[in-house]
Design a protein around this motif. Sequence first.
Motif, short mmCIF file in Angstrom:
data_model
loop_
_atom_site.label_atom_id
_atom_site.label_comp_id
_atom_site.label_asym_id
_atom_site.label_seq_id
_atom_site.Cartn_x
_atom_site.Cartn_y
_atom_site.Cartn_z
N LYS A 5 0.82 -1.20 0.00
CA LYS A 5 0.00 0.00 0.00
C LYS A 5 0.86 1.26 0.00
N SER A 6 1.92 1.25 0.80
CA SER A 6 2.80 2.42 0.89
C SER A 6 3.55 2.64 -0.42
N ALA A 7 3.91 1.56 -1.10
CA ALA A 7 4.61 1.68 -2.38
C ALA A 7 3.68 2.24 -3.45
N LEU A 8 2.42 1.86 -3.41
CA LEU A 8 1.45 2.41 -4.36
C LEU A 8 1.27 3.91 -4.14
N LYS A 9 1.18 4.30 -2.87
CA LYS A 9 1.06 5.72 -2.56
C LYS A 9 2.30 6.48 -3.02
N ARG A 10 3.47 5.89 -2.80
CA ARG A 10 4.73 6.53 -3.21
C ARG A 10 4.75 6.72 -4.72
N MET A 11 4.23 5.77 -5.47
CA MET A 11 4.18 5.91 -6.93
C MET A 11 3.27 7.07 -7.33
N ARG A 12 2.11 7.17 -6.66
CA ARG A 12 1.18 8.26 -6.98
C ARG A 12 1.83 9.61 -6.68
N ARG A 13 2.44 9.73 -5.51
CA ARG A 13 3.06 10.99 -5.11
C ARG A 13 4.22 11.35 -6.04
N SER A 14 4.98 10.34 -6.41
CA SER A 14 6.12 10.56 -7.29
C SER A 14 5.66 11.09 -8.65
N ALA A 15 4.59 10.52 -9.17
CA ALA A 15 4.07 10.96 -10.47
C ALA A 15 3.56 12.39 -10.40
N SER A 16 2.85 12.73 -9.34
CA SER A 16 2.32 14.10 -9.24
C SER A 16 3.44 15.11 -9.04
N ARG A 17 4.45 14.74 -8.28
CA ARG A 17 5.59 15.64 -8.07
C ARG A 17 6.39 15.82 -9.34
N ALA A 18 6.56 14.75 -10.10
CA ALA A 18 7.29 14.83 -11.36
C ALA A 18 6.56 15.76 -12.33
N GLU A 19 5.25 15.67 -12.36
CA GLU A 19 4.46 16.54 -13.23
C GLU A 19 4.60 18.00 -12.81
N ARG A 20 4.55 18.25 -11.50
CA ARG A 20 4.70 19.61 -10.99
C ARG A 20 6.09 20.16 -11.31
N ASN A 21 7.13 19.33 -11.11
CA ASN A 21 8.49 19.76 -11.40
C ASN A 21 8.67 20.06 -12.88
N ARG A 22 8.04 19.26 -13.74
CA ARG A 22 8.13 19.48 -15.18
C ARG A 22 7.51 20.84 -15.53
N HIS A 23 6.40 21.16 -14.89
CA HIS A 23 5.74 22.45 -15.12
C HIS A 23 6.64 23.61 -14.70
N TYR A 24 7.23 23.50 -13.52
CA TYR A 24 8.10 24.57 -13.02
C TYR A 24 9.34 24.74 -13.90
N LYS A 25 9.93 23.62 -14.34
CA LYS A 25 11.11 23.71 -15.19
C LYS A 25 10.78 24.33 -16.55
N SER A 57 12.82 31.09 -6.25
CA SER A 57 11.75 30.29 -5.67
C SER A 57 11.93 28.80 -5.99
N LEU A 58 12.39 28.49 -7.20
CA LEU A 58 12.62 27.09 -7.56
C LEU A 58 13.77 26.50 -6.75
N ALA A 59 14.79 27.30 -6.49
CA ALA A 59 15.90 26.82 -5.67
C ALA A 59 15.44 26.60 -4.23
N ALA A 60 14.58 27.47 -3.74
CA ALA A 60 14.08 27.33 -2.37
C ALA A 60 13.20 26.08 -2.24
N LYS A 61 12.46 25.76 -3.29
CA LYS A 61 11.60 24.58 -3.27
C LYS A 61 12.37 23.28 -3.51
N GLY A 62 13.62 23.40 -3.94
CA GLY A 62 14.43 22.21 -4.18
C GLY A 62 14.24 21.62 -5.56
N ILE A 63 13.61 22.35 -6.45
CA ILE A 63 13.39 21.83 -7.81
C ILE A 63 14.68 21.90 -8.61
#
Length: 84
Positions: A5-25, A57-63
């Motif tokens: 269950k935790s691995a499934l959640k990690r996959m969902r979070r990872s995908a959403s964060r990757a999408e957000r990072n792609r947008h910021y970049k 702001s991107l550096a502060a967020k760690g992107i």
Amino acid sequence: MAQHKSALKRMRRSASRAERNRHYKSMMKTAIKRVRMATTKEQGQTALLKAVSLLDSLAAKGIIHRNSAANQKSKLTKLVNKLQ
């Protein structure tokens, strides 16, 4: 495929964060292009202010790494200072 269950959640979070990072970049690249495309010093200054703010702001967020942001700001500032 993840089983726990935790691995499934990690996959969902990872995908959403990757999408957000792609947008910021993408926003970062566009801001940098606007500075590079400026033809007058006034245009360059306004575009530079926005780009520097975004990079900070991107550096502060760690992107992006803070040194990467500093290098980009330095390069763009030099470029704008050469404009007339």
